[in-house]
Each structure stands twice: as structure tokens, then as C-alpha cells.
Design a protein around this motif. Sequence first.
Motif, PDB file in Angstrom:
ATOM      1  N   ALA A  32       0.678  -1.244  -0.190  1.00 23.98           N
ATOM      2  CA  ALA A  32      -0.439  -0.282  -0.112  1.00 23.98           C
ATOM      3  C   ALA A  32       0.860   0.894   0.018  1.00 23.98           C
ATOM      4  N   LEU A  33       2.312   1.390   0.534  1.00 22.09           N
ATOM      5  CA  LEU A  33       2.253   2.106   1.001  1.00 22.09           C
ATOM      6  C   LEU A  33       4.404   2.000   0.861  1.00 22.09           C
ATOM      7  N   HIS A  34       4.934   2.506   0.199  1.00 25.10           N
ATOM      8  CA  HIS A  34       6.576   2.558   0.801  1.00 25.10           C
ATOM      9  C   HIS A  34       7.371   4.394  -0.110  1.00 25.10           C
ATOM     10  N   LEU A  35       7.584   3.959   1.837  1.00 24.57           N
ATOM     11  CA  LEU A  35       8.103   5.183   2.242  1.00 24.57           C
ATOM     12  C   LEU A  35       9.807   5.160   2.251  1.00 24.57           C
ATOM     13  N   LEU A  36      10.127   6.373   1.959  1.00 20.58           N
ATOM     14  CA  LEU A  36      12.197   6.130   1.597  1.00 20.58           C
ATOM     15  C   LEU A  36      12.128   7.182   2.714  1.00 20.58           C
ATOM     16  N   LEU A  37      13.134   6.473   3.608  1.00 25.35           N
ATOM     17  CA  LEU A  37      13.325   7.646   5.027  1.00 25.35           C
ATOM     18  C   LEU A  37      15.143   7.966   5.055  1.00 25.35           C
ATOM     19  N   ASP A  38      15.392   9.200   5.711  1.00 24.08           N
ATOM     20  CA  ASP A  38      16.795   9.145   5.991  1.00 24.08           C
ATOM     21  C   ASP A  38      17.238   8.157   7.087  1.00 24.08           C
ATOM     22  N   HIS A  39      18.672   8.375   6.996  1.00 22.94           N
ATOM     23  CA  HIS A  39      18.892   7.411   8.262  1.00 22.94           C
ATOM     24  C   HIS A  39      18.075   7.751   9.938  1.00 22.94           C
ATOM     25  N   GLN A  40      17.660   9.291   9.995  1.00 22.41           N
ATOM     26  CA  GLN A  40      16.936  10.024  10.875  1.00 22.41           C
ATOM     27  C   GLN A  40      15.840   9.736  11.369  1.00 22.41           C
ATOM     28  N   GLY A  41      15.405   8.674  10.184  1.00 19.81           N
ATOM     29  CA  GLY A  41      13.738   8.682   9.965  1.00 19.81           C
ATOM     30  C   GLY A  41      12.940   9.557   9.698  1.00 19.81           C
ATOM     31  N   THR A  63      11.286  18.926   6.809  1.00 20.16           N
ATOM     32  CA  THR A  63      11.870  18.407   8.206  1.00 20.16           C
ATOM     33  C   THR A  63      10.936  16.992   8.518  1.00 20.16           C
ATOM     34  N   ARG A  64      10.205  16.421   7.817  1.00 18.09           N
ATOM     35  CA  ARG A  64       8.367  15.520   8.391  1.00 18.09           C
ATOM     36  C   ARG A  64       9.405  14.126   8.671  1.00 18.09           C
ATOM     37  N   LEU A  65       9.235  14.081   9.824  1.00 25.55           N
ATOM     38  CA  LEU A  65       9.347  11.956  10.436  1.00 25.55           C
ATOM     39  C   LEU A  65       8.161  10.878  10.202  1.00 25.55           C
ATOM     40  N   LEU A  66       8.400  10.046   9.732  1.00 28.71           N
ATOM     41  CA  LEU A  66       8.115   9.290  10.080  1.00 28.71           C
ATOM     42  C   LEU A  66       6.240   9.196  11.033  1.00 28.71           C
ATOM     43  N   LEU A  67       7.256   9.887  12.166  1.00 27.40           N
ATOM     44  CA  LEU A  67       5.902  10.393  13.231  1.00 27.40           C
ATOM     45  C   LEU A  67       4.985  10.828  13.265  1.00 27.40           C
ATOM     46  N   ASP A  68       5.443  12.093  11.688  1.00 24.65           N
ATOM     47  CA  ASP A  68       4.236  13.128  11.819  1.00 24.65           C
ATOM     48  C   ASP A  68       3.517  12.678  10.820  1.00 24.65           C
ATOM     49  N   TYR A  69       3.821  11.377  10.466  1.00 22.55           N
ATOM     50  CA  TYR A  69       2.216  10.848   9.385  1.00 22.55           C
ATOM     51  C   TYR A  69       0.456   9.784  10.011  1.00 22.55           C
ATOM     52  N   LEU A  70       1.586   9.804  11.507  1.00 22.36           N
ATOM     53  CA  LEU A  70       0.836   8.635  11.777  1.00 22.36           C
ATOM     54  C   LEU A  70      -0.170   9.353  12.584  1.00 22.36           C
ATOM     55  N   VAL A  71      -0.935   8.653  13.535  1.00 26.68           N
ATOM     56  CA  VAL A  71      -1.919   9.252  14.541  1.00 26.68           C
ATOM     57  C   VAL A  71      -1.613   8.698  15.518  1.00 26.68           C
ATOM     58  N   PRO A  72      -1.734  10.237  16.562  1.00 30.81           N
ATOM     59  CA  PRO A  72      -1.048  10.356  17.411  1.00 30.81           C
ATOM     60  C   PRO A  72      -1.667   9.118  18.708  1.00 30.81           C
ATOM     61  N   GLY A  73      -0.178   8.149  18.868  1.00 29.59           N
ATOM     62  CA  GLY A  73      -0.314   7.445  19.916  1.00 29.59           C
ATOM     63  C   GLY A  73      -0.982   6.681  19.906  1.00 29.59           C
ATOM     64  N   SER A  74      -1.166   6.005  18.114  1.00 28.15           N
ATOM     65  CA  SER A  74      -2.002   4.369  18.091  1.00 28.15           C
ATOM     66  C   SER A  74      -0.537   3.699  17.690  1.00 28.15           C
ATOM     67  N   THR A  75       1.030   4.288  18.001  1.00 25.74           N
ATOM     68  CA  THR A  75       2.211   3.571  17.715  1.00 25.74           C
ATOM     69  C   THR A  75       2.708   3.413  18.955  1.00 25.74           C
ATOM     70  N   GLN A  76       3.107   1.463  19.204  1.00 23.50           N
ATOM     71  CA  GLN A  76       2.914   1.234  20.890  1.00 23.50           C
ATOM     72  C   GLN A  76       4.728   2.056  21.459  1.00 23.50           C
ATOM     73  N   ALA A  77       5.071   1.549  19.994  1.00 21.26           N
ATOM     74  CA  ALA A  77       7.074   2.196  20.097  1.00 21.26           C
ATOM     75  C   ALA A  77       8.188   2.684  19.165  1.00 21.26           C
ATOM     76  N   LEU A  78       7.581   3.554  18.414  1.00 22.83           N
ATOM     77  CA  LEU A  78       7.993   3.883  17.574  1.00 22.83           C
ATOM     78  C   LEU A  78       9.321   5.333  17.518  1.00 22.83           C
ATOM     79  N   GLU A  79      10.600   4.177  18.391  1.00 20.47           N
ATOM     80  CA  GLU A  79      11.877   5.188  18.619  1.00 20.47           C
ATOM     81  C   GLU A  79      12.637   4.993  18.732  1.00 20.47           C
ATOM     82  N   GLY A  80      13.741   5.776  17.931  1.00 22.29           N
ATOM     83  CA  GLY A  80      15.053   5.511  17.710  1.00 22.29           C
ATOM     84  C   GLY A  80      15.195   5.693  15.888  1.00 22.29           C
ATOM     85  N   THR A  81      15.935   5.778  15.410  1.00 23.52           N
ATOM     86  CA  THR A  81      15.915   5.311  13.911  1.00 23.52           C
ATOM     87  C   THR A  81      15.764   4.264  13.007  1.00 23.52           C
ATOM     88  N   PRO A  82      15.508   4.570  11.610  1.00 21.85           N
ATOM     89  CA  PRO A  82      15.644   3.364  11.133  1.00 21.85           C
ATOM     90  C   PRO A  82      16.185   2.328  11.023  1.00 21.85           C
TER      91      PRO A  82
END
Length: 911
Positions: A32-41, A63-82
Motif C-alpha cells: 500500500a505504501l513504501h516510504l523512503l527514509l533517511d537515517h534519521q527517520g 523535516t517531516r518524520l515518519l511519526l508525523d504521518y501517524l495517528v497520534p498515540g496509535s503506535t506502541q513504540a516507534l523510537e530511535g532511527t530506522p
Amino acid sequence: MNLGGKPFGRFSGRAQDPLPEHRAAQPGKDTALHLLLDHQGRVLEVHGAQRFGVQPVSGADTTRLLLDYLVPGSTQALEGTPADWLGHSLDLDFQCAGGAVLHTRGWVQPHADGWLLQLLDISDLRREGQQAHNRELCMQLSLSLARQLRLCSMARLPQVTQESLQRIGEQWHVPCIALALREEGQPDWSLFSVYQAPGAAHLWEVGQSLGSALDSLSGSRHSGQAAANEQPFQFRNLLGATDGLCMPYHDQRGLCAWLLLGFSTRPVLMRESDWSHVCAALAGPLLERLREQQQAEHRERVQALEGLLGTGWWEWSPATEQVQLAPQLAENLSAPHTPLTCNAWLALFHPADRDELSIRFDELIEHGKDLMVVARLDLPQNAGQTPWYRIQGQAVGAGSQRRIVGFMLDVSEIKRQQLQATAAHARLDNLIASSPAVIYVQRYEKGALVPAFFSASLQPLLGWTLAESQGAGLIEWIHPDDREQYFDRTRQLLRFGSARRRYRLRDSKGNYHWLLDEAKLLRDDLGLPIEAVGLWLDVTEATETTERVRRSEERYRVLVEDSPAMICRYLPDLTLTFGNQPLAAYLECTPQALPGVNLGSWLSTEQRAEFMQRIARLTPQNPVSTAEISLQLPGHEYAWWVWSDRGVFDAQGQLLEVQAVGRDNTDVRRSQQQMTQSAKMATLGEMATGLAHEINQPLNVMRMAIANMLKRVSNGDVEHDYLQDKLTRIDAQIQRAARVVDHMRVFGRRSEVEQQAFNPAQALEGALALLCEGLRGKGIELRTECLSDALQVRGHVDQLEQVLINLLINARDALMSKRETDPQFTPWIALTAGAGDNSVRVTVEDNAGGIDPRLLERIFEPFFTTKPVGLGTGLGLSVSYGIIDNMGGRLSVSNTGHGARFCVELPVVEG
Ligand code: ADP
């Protein structure tokens, strides 16, 4: 809102497929989606089928991070870098346009100078999982609801239903829920239970009728087949809800409930089959309970009815060969225990009816012939009235399913009435047969009345039969003179519906009977005559009796006419209404001239007043009065009639008329008067001796005085004083003699003239003047006490004087005869007079010893005397009695301690 639509494409047609562990690194067309991310996510590029839907939630474009596309609070733990995420499966929820969410699962892998995040759409997978969970929830809830509905008490059923709706509403956030049911056989649906979430719009209420609108939602709601075609119905503005769903519920009876759901947003997770499940879980047990209740009520009603009617079913089963009875019936029959053997069942019935029932029962079992017997129960003696039952039965089913079913109905009351009616009928028949009456029916045929029925009494009464009456029979039996009467009766009967005539009818022996014919015409609904029903009453005897009475009346009329007595009727004012010949003869006119004549015109004013007073005293209790009346008739000087009146009164006791019988008593009265006269003469004769003495005395004195005078005159020694003295004495004696003679004259007069009012003292004085000297001369002391009051009595003064003289002479005689035996005896007579209430009382008492009590009753009889022959006449007291009676008074006698006491009582008259 698009409830049915699918806003997002699917990742794969097989949503349940497990996620492939290793996917090609190249973005495939399935991702459905493929996103190209840099090392910072940070997101560098977005590709894939769903890339247009996703929207960044926050962050600047660069400067949009992957987190900015997600429904707030929906992801359990998306921390760190790719680099940290490598080797992990990532479940990410992207925010899409219009608030939609894209559920994805994917992984990262190094790609060129960054990272490639490949994501698959797992929205369907997620939804299905939730739906499965939801279905389970739904099942559990349904089970729980159904259980509660099955177990709760009947009284709590509406409450529990309502609570169930509430639980459904709360579970799936439905603001309005209602359950619509339809009573069996009724066209309209109505809301049985309603739930309304707090704050929700008020759409429905319990009991609200929905009419038959719901029927229009399904094409064929009644048939069982239709169930498959029934679709849940989505409605808009139907039944007041803005949007919603109607879930039908079917059972073996067809469509029987609707679950109405009103909401603004349809719960996505609930599929129609789930709703249908909920609806069934609710409606199924509820309807079961309601039907159970209806059945229980129905059973109760039937049982009550059976109890009231005394009826109930029975059933014979070929398998057990036993009879089962309805509980109420078994109780009524006092059956020991059911089921009963055939014999035990038959034993409940009276021996007299048992055989018939047994045979009919066998015929039913063996040949299937319907059973219908009316039989009595066999009750112990003195158990009151025997109950009657109608037993009906029939075979139903065939082969092994064949059963015998029937019912028993208490027909005691009907049977009793039947018996009473039969008895009454028999009595009536008997009555008619033994009475001089015939009941008949004449059929209406083309304007004629043809005999169709006669009661059995026709034969004994007239000797005819029905067959003989037909044709010209009947009219020939009627007396030729009365046939016109009969024709007239028929005409009247047909015209006015009823007729009553009397005519003669010949019996078979040729004798005529007088019949009273009373007939009535019966008509059908259209008013056309059907038949005439009538009664012939033999009134021969009555008719003949009437004739005899008429003749007898005629005879009595002649008798009255020709009676020697005067007979008349007059009104209370004395106006004659009828008078017979003798009365007319006395009044010197014809009987026809009498009505209207006033009887009072022949009475003197006083007599009339007295007459009227006497009539006024008549009462229904004492309607008769007799009196002697005196009339001044034309050509007669005086007439005395003995007159008997009888008052005729109305129901209120008012005098209507007087019926009188009179007899001329003038002659009798005359002879009575003559008798009084002769009695007077007799008294006079008796007194003659006394009178001779009385008159002799003064004459002797006069003679002696004259002799002495003559002697003195011849001697020449007469003095003036002496002469004067003698002459005075002579004068006195002459006056005394004159007085005696004067009274004698009284006896010479006849008291024929009308009575006068007078003072009784006059009579007392007269009697004393006559007898005083004589009594004293005989040594009898005379005690007198005269009347001081100036009272008046009616009669003849000389007659009263004569009565007193009689009484005084009788007393004198009794005293004289007593002195003969006792010379020492001092005789006295007391003559007293006094006034009482409206009466004057004069008593003559002596001390001669009284009258023998045995003779007391007889002394007033004429010619009763105790005196020697030639001395007493026996008339004195009887005549005196008559005189006093004639004056309206009373002469009585009693014995005192000394002698007899005669008492004369006379009514005082006014003025
Ligand atoms: P008479 O005097 O001619 O006998 P009365 O009719 O006057 O007829 O009297 C009838 C009878 O009544 C008398 O014979 C007498 O026996 C009796 N009697 C009448 N007055 C007296 C009296 N005062 N005392 C006793 N006896 C009386």
C-alpha cells in the motif's frame, strides 16, 4: 456517511492470510505504501497505491518524520532511527484525509542511501479481527439476554426486555432501540419495549402503534418462505428516526417481531447477521414467554368455562385402552383418578343409561360411528338432584394415530327444564282434555281458513274428528242462525288479526253447544297470514244461566211491581229514582211519574228533618234503619208507614242511593190508639169508683152544710158569719168537684193529632191532682219531688199523665194488697222527676215488696195481670209502654230493696 462502501482498497483479496515473512525488497504493486527514509527517520518520498490518502499530521514539509504521518498515540513504540527498527514488524496507523485511518504492517530495509519502509494495508484484517471479537461479544450478550428473558418472572418480563434493549444500546452505542410485536390475528404492530439513551432524541414510546407500516418493508410477511427474502430495512425518517435499521424476526409462525434501531452512525463492527442474531435472541424467548402466558391464560379461561358449563373433554387411547378426562370434568364427575379404565368410566353413569352408553361407545371404537348419548350420573342416594350429561365422541386420525376424543356437557338444567316442559305440556293436554275447551289451528289457504288441528278435547266435547271438519264440515256444524256470525268472525280475524264471537255448534249427536270463539291470526315476517290459532270454550251452561238469570230478573221485576208493599229507591236528597205500583197508588200517580218526585214533599218539616237525620246515620256497616213515619198524603188525613231503608254505598263509603220498603201501618196504629183509648176507658172505669167517692165527698159536705144551714135558718138562730162560712165551704167543695170533672175530660180526648212539645211537669201535676187525695185517704204517704226546670218533651201531655196515673194506681194496688197481710205496714209512694243529659226521668217507686223476678220480663205484655179476674185488665203497663215508646222514650222497671221502681225516660226537645 458511506456505511456499505469501502473507502480503502485492500491489501489482498485474502485478508486472513498471514503476513508474508519475507517480501521482496522492491516495492511491489501489492504494497500500500513504501516510504523512503533517511537515517534519521525523515520521510523523503512516499510511494504506493495509498500514497494519496495519507497526510502528515504535523511537522514542516522538509523535516517531516515518519511519526508525523501517524495517528497520534496509535503506535506502541516507534523510537530511535530506522536502523533500530530493522528486523521488526511494524504496525503503523496513518492518518488519511477525512479522518480515516490506514492500518498498515511492514518492515524497513536498507535502500540506497537510506531506508525503505514497505507497508501493507491491514485495515481489512484489523476490521475482521475486531468483527470476530465483536461477534463473540454479540453471541455472549445474546445468550445472556435470552437466558434472562427465559428465566425472569412473567411480571418482570417488560422490565427485563427494556433492560436488554438498554444493554444492546449501550454496547453498540445505539441511541434508540425498540421492539415491535404484533398480537396474533391483529394487523397492527405496536412497540412492546423501547430504550432511549440519555440525551437521545425521543423517537418512540412503549405501546405506540405503528399501524401496518412495517409490513410494507417486506413483500410477503406471512409466509414462511418469505423469511429468506426478508431483508433488514434501512430507513430514513421512517417512524421518526433519522436513520436506522429494522431487523425482522421470523419463527415457525412467520414474521412476528421487528427490532428497530435508530442511530446517527451505524456501528461498523455490527454486521446484519449480528443484528439479526441479537433480534432473534431478544424476540425468540420473549415471544415464547408471551405465548406461554397467552396459552396459560387461554387454558385458565377454558378451564373456567368448562367449570361454568360443566363440560370437559375426554379421550380414549387405543394404546392404553383408558379414558382420560379433563381435570375439571374429572372433578365434577368425582372420578376417583384418571385415566380410568373403560369399565370405571361407564360405572360413573346410572345403571339405567349405562348399557346404551356402553353399546354406543363400542360402536364408536369399532366402527367409528359418532357417539351422542344423554345419560345420568350414578350418584349415591340422597345426593341431591341427579346430574345429566350429554356425551359426544368421535374418532380422529387414522392407523396408529387414531384416537377417540369427545366431550361431556352438563345438561342437567336443560334436562330439568325439558322434563318440566314435558310435565307442563302433559298437564296442559290433560287440562284441555278435561275442560270444556278446544284449541284449534286453521291454516290460511288462499284467503280461506282451513281446519288443520284440533286438541284432543274436540272428540269428548263435540264428538267430531279433524277429518270430518275439513271440506264443508265445519260450516255445516254451525247453527244456521249463527252462520253469519261465523263469517263475520273470519272476516274480522283476517282484517284485524283477532276476533271473538259466540255461536252455536252442533255436536255429532245433533245437540247444539254455545261456543265462545277467541281467535288470533299469526303472520310471517312479511305480514302475510300463516294460520289462525283459537280456542272454543263451551259456554252453553253460562249462556243458559244468563238466560235463566234474565228470566229470573224479569220475575223479580214483576214481583216488585206487583208487591203489596211499597218499594222504591231514592237519592240521599229524597228524590225518587224508582217506585213500584203500590207506592204510586198511595201517592195517587203512576209508577212512571214517580222518578224525580221528592218523598219529602209529603212529610212535615219536622218529620222531614228527622227522616234526613236518620238517613244520614246510615253507614256501610249499619246500612239498615227502620222507622215509623207519618205522612200527609193527598186525600188522607194522616198515614203511618213502617219504613225500612237500606243504604247503597260506593267504594268510598259515600251514600249513593237508598232502597226502601214500606208498609202502611195507619190501620194498626189506629187500632193501637183505640186500644190505648180502651185502656184509658178501663182506667176510667176503675177510677169511676174513686171519682164517685171523690165527688160524693164534696157533695156530702155540701149536703150537710145545706142541711145544717136549713136547720139553723128554721131555728132562726142563724148568724151572718156562720152563713158565710158554710157558703164558702160549699163553694170550695164545688170547685174541687169541678177540678175532678175537668181532669176526667182529658180521658175523653183521642190523641190522634200530631205530637206537641210540653213541659212534663204538667203531666205530673195533673196525675197528682187526680190521685193525691185518694191515696192519702188510703193512708199512703206520697213523697213527691217535682221538676223545677222548664224542660220540654214531645208527645201528648194527657198521655203522659195517663201513664203516671197507671203507675201510681199499680203502686197503690200493690201497697193495698200488702197491707191486707200486714196491718202494721206503712205504705208510701215516691214520685220523683229530674233532668239528665238531654232527657227527663220520672220515677214511681213504692215499698210494696217489688215484682217476682220471674215475672219482670212479662209485665209489659198486653193482658198480663196478676190481679183477680174482673179487677185487672193487664193493659195498663203495655199501653203505657207504647205511649212512652211513641214519645221516643223508654219505660223500664226494676226492683229496689223496698219494692218496684218504674222509670220513665223521655228525650228533651229544644225550645
Ligand atoms: P193490671 O194493673 O190491670 O194488672 P198492668 O199492666 O197495669 O195491668 O200491670 C200488670 C201487672 O204488673 C200487675 O198485675 C202486677 O202484677 C204488676 N205490677 C204492676 N205494678 C206493680 C207494682 N208497683 N208492684 C208490684 N207489681 C206490680
